[in-house]
Design a protein around this motif. Structure first.
Motif, PDB file in Angstrom:
ATOM      1  N   UNK A 103     -55.252 -63.999   5.070  1.00 33.88           N
ATOM      2  CA  UNK A 103     -55.442 -63.612   3.663  1.00 33.88           C
ATOM      3  C   UNK A 103     -56.209 -62.296   3.554  1.00 33.88           C
ATOM      4  N   UNK A 104     -56.008 -61.585   2.452  1.00 30.65           N
ATOM      5  CA  UNK A 104     -56.722 -60.325   2.216  1.00 30.65           C
ATOM      6  C   UNK A 104     -56.725 -60.013   0.722  1.00 30.65           C
ATOM      7  N   UNK A 105     -57.892 -59.673   0.197  1.00 32.77           N
ATOM      8  CA  UNK A 105     -58.032 -59.245  -1.190  1.00 32.77           C
ATOM      9  C   UNK A 105     -58.875 -57.984  -1.222  1.00 32.77           C
ATOM     10  N   UNK A 106     -58.557 -57.049  -2.103  1.00 28.90           N
ATOM     11  CA  UNK A 106     -59.338 -55.826  -2.241  1.00 28.90           C
ATOM     12  C   UNK A 106     -60.805 -56.168  -2.502  1.00 28.90           C
ATOM     13  N   UNK A 108     -62.558 -58.394  -1.298  1.00 26.93           N
ATOM     14  CA  UNK A 108     -63.284 -58.823  -0.100  1.00 26.93           C
ATOM     15  C   UNK A 108     -64.114 -57.697   0.497  1.00 26.93           C
ATOM     16  N   UNK A 109     -63.835 -56.465   0.096  1.00 21.96           N
ATOM     17  CA  UNK A 109     -64.556 -55.327   0.642  1.00 21.96           C
ATOM     18  C   UNK A 109     -63.667 -54.279   1.275  1.00 21.96           C
ATOM     19  N   UNK A 110     -62.352 -54.405   1.077  1.00 19.10           N
ATOM     20  CA  UNK A 110     -61.428 -53.404   1.602  1.00 19.10           C
ATOM     21  C   UNK A 110     -61.657 -52.058   0.910  1.00 19.10           C
ATOM     22  N   UNK A 111     -61.570 -50.976   1.685  1.00 23.52           N
ATOM     23  CA  UNK A 111     -61.678 -49.635   1.124  1.00 23.52           C
ATOM     24  C   UNK A 111     -60.357 -49.187   0.510  1.00 23.52           C
ATOM     25  N   UNK A 112     -59.263 -49.842   0.898  1.00 27.16           N
ATOM     26  CA  UNK A 112     -57.921 -49.530   0.384  1.00 27.16           C
ATOM     27  C   UNK A 112     -57.244 -50.828  -0.018  1.00 27.16           C
ATOM     28  N   UNK A 113     -56.097 -50.719  -0.672  1.00 28.46           N
ATOM     29  CA  UNK A 113     -55.333 -51.923  -0.997  1.00 28.46           C
ATOM     30  C   UNK A 113     -54.808 -52.521   0.313  1.00 28.46           C
ATOM     31  N   UNK A 114     -55.108 -53.783   0.606  1.00 31.07           N
ATOM     32  CA  UNK A 114     -54.791 -54.341   1.918  1.00 31.07           C
ATOM     33  C   UNK A 114     -53.311 -54.427   2.245  1.00 31.07           C
ATOM     34  N   UNK A 115     -52.453 -54.498   1.232  1.00 29.88           N
ATOM     35  CA  UNK A 115     -51.022 -54.602   1.500  1.00 29.88           C
ATOM     36  C   UNK A 115     -50.275 -53.298   1.186  1.00 29.88           C
ATOM     37  N   UNK A 116     -51.023 -52.214   1.161  1.00 25.64           N
ATOM     38  CA  UNK A 116     -50.447 -50.878   0.977  1.00 25.64           C
ATOM     39  C   UNK A 116     -50.919 -50.037   2.160  1.00 25.64           C
ATOM     40  N   UNK A 117     -50.059 -49.833   3.155  1.00 28.14           N
ATOM     41  CA  UNK A 117     -50.460 -49.117   4.365  1.00 28.14           C
ATOM     42  C   UNK A 117     -50.977 -47.724   4.002  1.00 28.14           C
ATOM     43  N   UNK A 118     -52.206 -47.458   4.391  1.00 23.20           N
ATOM     44  CA  UNK A 118     -52.857 -46.196   4.070  1.00 23.20           C
ATOM     45  C   UNK A 118     -53.241 -45.496   5.359  1.00 23.20           C
ATOM     46  N   UNK A 415     -60.417 -54.090   6.127  1.00 20.38           N
ATOM     47  CA  UNK A 415     -60.070 -52.777   6.676  1.00 20.38           C
ATOM     48  C   UNK A 415     -59.412 -52.864   8.046  1.00 20.38           C
ATOM     49  N   UNK A 416     -58.582 -53.883   8.240  1.00 16.82           N
ATOM     50  CA  UNK A 416     -57.791 -53.969   9.469  1.00 16.82           C
ATOM     51  C   UNK A 416     -56.947 -52.705   9.602  1.00 16.82           C
ATOM     52  N   UNK A 417     -56.858 -52.198  10.836  1.00 17.33           N
ATOM     53  CA  UNK A 417     -56.092 -50.962  11.020  1.00 17.33           C
ATOM     54  C   UNK A 417     -55.427 -50.948  12.392  1.00 17.33           C
ATOM     55  N   UNK A 418     -54.500 -50.038  12.528  1.00 16.40           N
ATOM     56  CA  UNK A 418     -53.884 -49.719  13.809  1.00 16.40           C
ATOM     57  C   UNK A 418     -53.806 -48.200  13.893  1.00 16.40           C
ATOM     58  N   UNK A 419     -54.352 -47.631  14.944  1.00 18.32           N
ATOM     59  CA  UNK A 419     -54.282 -46.185  15.104  1.00 18.32           C
ATOM     60  C   UNK A 419     -52.835 -45.763  15.343  1.00 18.32           C
ATOM     61  N   UNK A 420     -52.437 -44.665  14.689  1.00 16.69           N
ATOM     62  CA  UNK A 420     -51.081 -44.161  14.885  1.00 16.69           C
ATOM     63  C   UNK A 420     -50.811 -43.901  16.361  1.00 16.69           C
ATOM     64  N   UNK A 421     -51.796 -43.370  17.058  1.00 16.49           N
ATOM     65  CA  UNK A 421     -51.634 -43.104  18.498  1.00 16.49           C
ATOM     66  C   UNK A 421     -51.313 -44.389  19.253  1.00 16.49           C
ATOM     67  N   UNK A 422     -52.021 -45.467  18.943  1.00 16.81           N
ATOM     68  CA  UNK A 422     -51.755 -46.730  19.630  1.00 16.81           C
ATOM     69  C   UNK A 422     -50.376 -47.280  19.278  1.00 16.81           C
TER      70      UNK A 422
END
Length: 443
Positions: A103-106, A108-118, A415-422
């Motif tokens: 689950x994820x909600x803005x 919760x403390x996300x800096x961006x919308x969790x279901x909008x890849x930023x 703020x789960x993320x994946x680096x573009x390089x990875x």
């Protein structure tokens, strides 16, 4: 290096932006398996993955798993099975991943919308599921895409098994995989899973072991309905007070499990094992970066890694039934449910852990002299990523865990993320694995 890797690598680089857009589409589907209201989106995600594979020429099947135990009004999302290639002269590699997310909600403390890849200026792609596990799942799809567009022969026969319930215990999958071991998976030569992470941020790693997970609920109920604290406060046993008291008895602030008997279940640490930790490329700075703070318990790398890998841990995850919205509400909840898990290690058997947990909570509950009803229940358990050992047993083949993401990706967190390089280099890595394994002789 295998001769066909250069054009494959080049094509992956050329397709960087389309691959990012593919991940953006995937992240936008809110496939939260734990939430009943999101189940249609989980199913939608499964069909989306199937369509991606079909478009690239794979033979795809959507296998239904029936109803969810305990929530029979919900259908379990389908398992996506796919086969790309059926050359008897090639090795057959089975890959596993999952398309559901936490689950994820803005709020919760996300800096961006969790279901909008930023994507930020550093190439960090923020979004729920970006690293766990949609990015790695798309890595396998991207490999097929890049080979086709580069005109490079695919080196193996690829079998895919992608599920939609991993974040909620992989319900129904174990039985499915065991049944398909001698059927759909019968010609498997090896299994590869990319659902884990590098130890640090610079150096890739291979994972050869994982802690298991026993997940419990602790339910406390008493009053027939929620009560007003101004009227009933101090006059009735309050479920929330009992719950907080019991949860506090499970683990201390230094991470020590307080349940008697748990330590005795752990396999002893050998001298040889103890000596392995010093040479591992890792530092407390790495750990603090992944934490996002310096709130570590152990002062050394060795102690931290042993706590992370070698010893069990108990974590308290949340409470249902309590008031959690912003602002003040002076309600006494009639029923609350606390959730906690124990990460298990070698020699710890699930049934032994559950027995000790149940005995301890019942004994501590008796000391409260409360009139509330208290129930503890095992919600689900597993020896590692729930399906890893099942694949090994069902196919009789080795399972390799080959990570794409790094230790700073914050899976399951805000703020789960994946680096573009990875993402891009990880796609190359997974593809290179297939090329090199293709060069090994068939059994």
């Amino acid at each position: 290096m295998a001769p066909q890797l250069d054009p494959f690598f080049q094509k992956v680089d050329e397709l960087k932006q389309p691959f990012i857009e593919r991940l953006r589409e995937a992240v936008a589907i809110q496939s939260v398996s734990a939430q009943a209201e999101s189940r249609p989106d989980v199913v939608k995600m499964g069909h989306w993955v199937a369509d991606q594979l079909k478009t690239l020429g794979a033979e795809v099947e959507l296998r239904e798993l029936g109803k969810e135990p305990g929530r029979e009004h919900l259908d379990l999302p389908p398992v996506v099975l796919a086969r790309y290639g059926s050359d008897p002269k090639k090795r057959t590699i089975l890959v596993y991943g999952h398309y559901d997310v936490q689950p994820a909600e803005k709020e919760d403390g996300w800096a961006t919308e969790p279901f909008d890849l930023t994507v930020d200026e550093q190439g960090r792609m923020f979004g729920r599921g970006s690293t766990d596990d949609k990015g790695p799942v798309l890595g396998w799809i991207n490999i097929i895409d890049a080979h086709k567009q580069a005109g490079v022969e695919f080196p193996v026969n690829l079998l895919c098994c992608f599920e939609g319930m991993e974040e909620f215990g992989s319900l129904g999958l174990e039985e499915f995989v065991k049944a398909e071991g001698p059927k759909y998976f019968k010609d498997t030569d090896a299994v590869c899973i990319s659902d884990n992470y590098w130890l640090g941020t610079e150096k890739p790693c291979l994972t050869y072991g994982l802690r298991g997970c026993n997940y419990y609920s602790l339910t406390i109920s008493g009053p027939g309905q929620d009560l007003h604290s101004g009227v009933f406060g101090g006059t009735a046993h309050e479920p929330m007070t009992d719950l907080v008291t019991l949860l506090a008895k499970l683990v201390d602030c230094q991470g020590n499990i307080l349940i008697p008997g748990i330590k005795e279940l752990i396999a002893p640490v050998t001298d040889d094992e103890q000596g392995l930790y010093d040479a591992i490329t890792y530092s407390m700075d790495d750990f603090h970066i992944s934490l996002g703070s310096e709130t570590s318990i152990m002062p050394t790398k060795e102690g931290t890694l042993m706590r992370r890998w070698r010893f069990p841990s108990l974590s308290i995850h949340g409470v249902e039934g309590a008031y959690s919205a912003p602002g003040c509400k002076t309600v006494i909840p009639a029923k609350v449910l606390g959730k906690f898990s124990i990460r298990t290690v070698p020699n710890m058997q699930s049934e032994d852990v559950t027995r000790l947990v149940t005995e301890f909570i019942n004994a501590e509950a008796a000391k409260l002299q409360t009139k509330n009803k208290i129930e503890v229940a095992l919600m689900h358990d597993g020896k590692c990523i729930p399906i890893t050992l099942t694949f090994e047993e069902a196919t009789g083949k080795n399972v390799l865990l080959l990570p794409m993401g790094s230790s700073t990706d914050a899976p399951h967190s805000i703020n789960e993320k994946l680096d573009t390089r990875n993402y891009i280099e990880g796609t190359k890595l997974l593809g290179a694995y297939l090329h090199y394994v293709a060069e090994e002789p068939l059994n």
